[in-house]
Scaffold this motif. Structure first.
Motif, PDB file in Angstrom:
ATOM      1  N   PRO A 363       0.921  -1.270  -0.182  1.00  0.00           N
ATOM      2  CA  PRO A 363      -0.177   0.083  -0.072  1.00  0.00           C
ATOM      3  C   PRO A 363       0.833   1.304  -0.094  1.00  0.00           C
ATOM      4  CG  PRO A 363       0.197  -0.924   2.153  1.00  0.00           C
ATOM      5  CD  PRO A 363       0.789  -1.948   1.333  1.00  0.00           C
ATOM      6  N   ALA A 364       0.236   2.479  -0.251  1.00  0.00           N
ATOM      7  CA  ALA A 364       1.009   3.613  -0.346  1.00  0.00           C
ATOM      8  C   ALA A 364       1.160   3.944   1.200  1.00  0.00           C
ATOM      9  CB  ALA A 364       0.265   4.637  -1.126  1.00  0.00           C
ATOM     10  N   THR A 365       2.382   4.126   1.639  1.00  0.00           N
ATOM     11  CA  THR A 365       2.414   4.543   3.303  1.00  0.00           C
ATOM     12  C   THR A 365       3.536   5.544   3.142  1.00  0.00           C
ATOM     13  OG1 THR A 365       4.404   2.860   3.022  1.00  0.00           O
ATOM     14  CG2 THR A 365       2.259   2.223   3.789  1.00  0.00           C
ATOM     15  N   GLN A 366       4.353   5.886   2.161  1.00  0.00           N
ATOM     16  CA  GLN A 366       5.450   7.174   2.125  1.00  0.00           C
ATOM     17  C   GLN A 366       5.427   7.562   0.807  1.00  0.00           C
ATOM     18  OE1 GLN A 366       8.299   7.087   4.793  1.00  0.00           O
ATOM     19  NE2 GLN A 366       7.730   5.726   6.234  1.00  0.00           N
ATOM     20  N   ASP A 367       6.300   8.645   0.864  1.00  0.00           N
ATOM     21  CA  ASP A 367       6.491   9.503  -0.589  1.00  0.00           C
ATOM     22  C   ASP A 367       7.628   8.829  -1.287  1.00  0.00           C
ATOM     23  OD1 ASP A 367       6.474  11.198  -2.371  1.00  0.00           O
ATOM     24  OD2 ASP A 367       7.526  12.666  -1.507  1.00  0.00           O
ATOM     25  N   LYS A 368       7.035   7.641  -1.948  1.00  0.00           N
ATOM     26  CA  LYS A 368       7.813   6.641  -2.543  1.00  0.00           C
ATOM     27  C   LYS A 368       7.312   6.326  -3.728  1.00  0.00           C
ATOM     28  CE  LYS A 368      10.744   5.465   1.430  1.00  0.00           C
ATOM     29  NZ  LYS A 368      11.736   6.445   1.269  1.00  0.00           N
ATOM     30  N   PHE A 369       7.817   5.744  -4.693  1.00  0.00           N
ATOM     31  CA  PHE A 369       7.501   5.279  -6.241  1.00  0.00           C
ATOM     32  C   PHE A 369       7.703   3.946  -6.007  1.00  0.00           C
ATOM     33  CE2 PHE A 369       5.714   9.123  -6.727  1.00  0.00           C
ATOM     34  CZ  PHE A 369       5.235   9.365  -7.755  1.00  0.00           C
ATOM     35  N   LYS A 376      -1.797   5.567  -6.507  1.00  0.00           N
ATOM     36  CA  LYS A 376      -1.729   7.073  -6.658  1.00  0.00           C
ATOM     37  C   LYS A 376      -3.285   7.421  -7.378  1.00  0.00           C
ATOM     38  CE  LYS A 376       2.470   7.302  -5.698  1.00  0.00           C
ATOM     39  NZ  LYS A 376       2.611   8.284  -4.324  1.00  0.00           N
ATOM     40  N   PHE A 377      -3.994   6.520  -7.872  1.00  0.00           N
ATOM     41  CA  PHE A 377      -5.341   7.082  -8.392  1.00  0.00           C
ATOM     42  C   PHE A 377      -6.106   7.603  -7.367  1.00  0.00           C
ATOM     43  CE2 PHE A 377      -4.451   4.264 -12.442  1.00  0.00           C
ATOM     44  CZ  PHE A 377      -3.808   4.950 -12.923  1.00  0.00           C
ATOM     45  N   CYS A 399      -6.209  16.159  -4.907  1.00  0.00           N
ATOM     46  CA  CYS A 399      -4.892  16.127  -5.368  1.00  0.00           C
ATOM     47  C   CYS A 399      -4.028  17.403  -4.909  1.00  0.00           C
ATOM     48  CB  CYS A 399      -4.695  16.398  -6.943  1.00  0.00           C
ATOM     49  SG  CYS A 399      -3.124  16.150  -7.505  1.00  0.00           S
ATOM     50  N   ASP A 400      -4.939  18.300  -4.802  1.00  0.00           N
ATOM     51  CA  ASP A 400      -4.208  19.794  -4.453  1.00  0.00           C
ATOM     52  C   ASP A 400      -3.949  19.803  -3.010  1.00  0.00           C
ATOM     53  OD1 ASP A 400      -4.164  20.493  -7.071  1.00  0.00           O
ATOM     54  OD2 ASP A 400      -5.847  21.582  -7.176  1.00  0.00           O
ATOM     55  N   LYS A 454       6.150  17.237 -10.658  1.00  0.00           N
ATOM     56  CA  LYS A 454       7.321  17.541 -11.987  1.00  0.00           C
ATOM     57  C   LYS A 454       8.384  16.414 -11.686  1.00  0.00           C
ATOM     58  CE  LYS A 454       9.919  20.991 -14.524  1.00  0.00           C
ATOM     59  NZ  LYS A 454      10.255  22.494 -14.733  1.00  0.00           N
ATOM     60  N   GLN A 455       8.577  16.454 -10.561  1.00  0.00           N
ATOM     61  CA  GLN A 455       9.928  15.751  -9.888  1.00  0.00           C
ATOM     62  C   GLN A 455       9.464  14.084 -10.055  1.00  0.00           C
ATOM     63  OE1 GLN A 455      12.628  17.361  -9.754  1.00  0.00           O
ATOM     64  NE2 GLN A 455      11.502  19.180 -10.014  1.00  0.00           N
ATOM     65  N   ARG A 456       8.417  13.717 -10.177  1.00  0.00           N
ATOM     66  CA  ARG A 456       8.022  12.224  -9.838  1.00  0.00           C
ATOM     67  C   ARG A 456       7.889  11.594 -11.005  1.00  0.00           C
ATOM     68  NH1 ARG A 456       9.176  14.870  -6.058  1.00  0.00           N
ATOM     69  NH2 ARG A 456       8.554  14.291  -3.931  1.00  0.00           N
ATOM     70  N   GLY A 457       7.537  12.194 -12.286  1.00  0.00           N
ATOM     71  CA  GLY A 457       7.645  11.424 -13.393  1.00  0.00           C
ATOM     72  C   GLY A 457       6.619  10.334 -13.611  1.00  0.00           C
ATOM     73  N   PRO A 458       6.403   9.578 -14.637  1.00  0.00           N
ATOM     74  CA  PRO A 458       5.406   8.794 -15.172  1.00  0.00           C
ATOM     75  C   PRO A 458       5.524   7.598 -14.041  1.00  0.00           C
ATOM     76  CG  PRO A 458       6.847   9.107 -16.951  1.00  0.00           C
ATOM     77  CD  PRO A 458       7.536   9.713 -15.891  1.00  0.00           C
ATOM     78  N   LEU A 459       4.424   6.831 -13.922  1.00  0.00           N
ATOM     79  CA  LEU A 459       4.216   5.674 -13.086  1.00  0.00           C
ATOM     80  C   LEU A 459       4.350   4.144 -14.064  1.00  0.00           C
ATOM     81  CD1 LEU A 459       0.610   6.247 -11.849  1.00  0.00           C
ATOM     82  CD2 LEU A 459       2.921   7.066 -10.958  1.00  0.00           C
TER      83      LEU A 459
END
Length: 612
Positions: A363-369, A376-377, A399-400, A454-459
């Motif tokens: 699951p999404a637990t931190q600011d990591k990809f 992310k959806f 999102c904002d 901008k720093q995260r890029g595509p999935l």
């Protein structure tokens, strides 16, 4: 009975894959080695020095209570279950295997000036402040290591008038923040306490700087009322491993005694005054501590399903840091048991990094990809619906402003579902949100969070991650919307998607006024429904206190000797989350300073601590 041999298993820890080698004989787990990892040093030390030896000594996987309930400990247990099953045995039997009986330790009696229940951010700061003021302090901590507490892992506090801000030339004042906070919250929290926190927020930061923390004033990922020359977010630059060592050193320097794996179970009283704590140690001993004051800093109730249901309306709230939270509402319940009053506001400090699901392995637990990117959806601003297939919010706000605007609607509608089509999946995989949104007119001037994306890029791994979610059962895929509705049971999905698609065509959301950038039609199959549950860094809300964090009873009188700080303090809190990043952590450490001073002062003055 096992098949003899050496087995390897790789599990996902907090920050990296952890590979274990397990040596088995016919009837015994002989050895468990960590072959590779890139984890926080304190967690790996805990794993190697205590958890794995306990598993071998007990020949049992029933050691979760011993291990401190971290994400890593849960992952290791699951990996060892897999090994046991591979070796031809039944992991469930090992999970049910009782620990080797030990002779109970003798009960112990201690004395202190101040007892602090919990060593998170608020508890640490309260203990440090009281000890610096000359009080003899004992801290009770459920976990076996400071690395397990949220207070050493957060990104940073909000504060005003600090040396960090002075150096940068920041002009922000406490009055500006106070006026904003009270207006934003419609004067819901205790105004005197909020003012007191702001007046002490610099001292909290200075205390951390004094023990070795390094800070930088920085703008956060989403737009807030205080940025640039009015900024107040203090990004912690000190690595987590070092923070743990700094806390340990500070406790030692100021003579604070910390009892790890020790759970407070009862407040002691004499008349109306709190006179100490009864606690249970992991070795079976009952520890009774006589004290002049008790500071409750137990961290809320995120690990208590009954309290989540009672105060948040659902028990489906997951720990954002992974694993099972040790914060089970003990402090709040103990205070209530002696007559303390609850304040009216309950909420949660939600994760801003995406959805979670109890079925998901990543699951999404931190600011990591490096986790499942389909989550992310849950925060990208695409179509969201509830369990009836109905839209329930302006998705662009998710999102904002995911914390201040997204928390309450997603909590109320949890589990909620992100509905996307193949065209959107392809765009996020190949372009990413930043490129996709800037093509629709978003830019740095009018899309603040774009700087972050901008720093995260595509999935890039999205195709594989969707397949993983399908296997695990929290993603549903269908060739048509009618089929998707049938598979998910989202009874009004088709009609709501059709209405939403109409808004996408006209560029005007007649239901929730979503920014046209975020209006993306769901029309090109196959279609996906991603089931999201909310997750939290902590709960918010609890005991009602005065401006010095001293607890009120149900008659409106302060309780002598009882202070409540951090997320157990209901009078600091507001729901939804404040629109200021770092404010919750700032409240925690600031309230710790307030209660630390107040408790120590009453002891030095020889007073009861009752308000005039």
């Amino acid at each position: 009975m096992y098949k003899d041999g050496k087995y390897q298993v790789t599990v996902r820890g907090h920050h990296s894959d952890v590979t274990l080698e397990v040596t088995l004989t016919r009837d015994k787990i002989v050895k468990i080695d960590v072959l590779s990892e890139n984890e926080t040093e304190a967690f790996i030390t805990e794993l190697k020095d205590r958890m794995l030896p306990e598993i071998i000594a007990n020949q049992s996987l029933q050691v979760d209570a011993i291990s401190g309930a971290s994400k890593l400990s849960h992952a290791v247990i699951e990996g060892l279950e897999e090994v046991v099953n591979q070796a031809g045995s039944d992991a469930q039997e090992l999970l049910n295997q009782p620990l080797v009986a030990k002779a109970p330790a003798e009960d112990r009696q201690l004395k202190a000036d101040v007892v602090v229940i919990g060593s998170g951010g608020a508890g640490f700061m309260a203990a440090l402040t009281a000890a610096k003021d000359g009080a003899q302090v004992v801290v009770l901590e459920k976990a076996s290591t400071l690395a397990a507490v949220n207070g050493v892992k957060v990104s940073g506090p909000f504060a005003v008038d600090t040396p960090v801000l002075h150096q940068k030339g920041t002009t922000l004042t406490a009055n500006e923040v106070f006026n904003h906070v009270m207006t934003y919250t419609h004067w819901t929290p205790n105004s005197l306490l909020i003012k007191n926190y702001l007046d002490h927020s610099s001292e909290a930061v200075e205390n951390l700087m004094e023990i070795g923390y390094r800070f930088e004033e920085a703008d956060f990922r989403f737009k807030t009322p205080f940025t640039g020359p009015k900024g107040g977010f203090h990004l912690i630059m000190t690595p987590v491993d070092q923070r743990v060592k700094l806390w340990q050193a500070a406790y030692k320097e100021y003579g604070v005694q910390v009892l790890y794996q020790t759970t407070a179970i009862q407040l002691l009283t004499h008349g109306r005054k709190v006179t100490g704590v009864v606690a249970q140690s992991h070795d079976g001993a009952q520890v009774t501590i006589q004290a002049q004051a008790v500071i409750v800093a137990a961290g809320g109730y995120l690990g208590n399903k009954e309290m989540l249901q009672a105060h948040l309306g659902t028990s489906r709230v997951n720990a954002a840091a992974g694993g099972k939270s040790l914060a089970t509402g003990d402090g709040i319940k103990m205070a209530q048991a002696i007559g303390a009053s609850l304040d009216k506001t309950f909420g949660y400090c939600g994760s801003e990094y995406g959805g979670t699901n109890q079925k998901a392995s990543r699951p999404a637990t931190q600011d990591k990809f490096d986790q499942n990117l389909a989550f992310k959806f849950g925060v990208y601003g695409n179509l969201l619906v509830n369990s009836h297939g109905q839209r329930f919010m302006n998705e662009g706000l998710m999102c904002d402003y995911p914390m201040s605007y997204g928390e309450e609607p997603t909590l109320r509608n949890s589990p909620y579902y992100a509905i996307v089509d193949q065209a959107y999946v392809d765009a996020m995989r190949d372009q990413g949100l930043y490129t996709y949104m800037t093509a629709r007119g978003a830019n740095h001037e009018n899309w603040f969070i774009g700087n972050y994306y901008k720093q995260r890029g595509p999935l890039a791994s999205l195709d594989q991650d969707l397949e993983e979610g399908l296997r695990e059962g929290w993603i549903t895929k269908a060739d048509t919307l009618v089929e998707l509705q049938a598979k998910t049971g989202l009874t009004h999905l088709v009609e709501n998607v059709n209405r939403y698609n109409g808004f996408c065509q006209t560029g005007v959301d007649e239901d929730f006024a979503t920014n046209p950038w975020y209006l993306t039609s769901v029309s090109q199959g196959p279609f996906y429904a991603i089931e999201n549950e909310v997750s939290a860094w902590s709960t918010m809300g609890g005991i009602k206190t005065d401006a010095n964090c001293q607890a009120f009873d149900t008659h409106g009188q302060t309780i002598p000797g009882l202070y409540v700080v951090g997320t157990d303090n209901g009078s600091l809190m507001y729901s939804p989350y404040y629109d200021i990043p770092g404010f919750c952590y700032g409240l925690c450490i600031g309230s710790g300073v307030i209660a630390g001073h107040a408790s120590a002062q009453t002891i030095l003055d020889g007073t009861s601590g009752a308000s005039e």
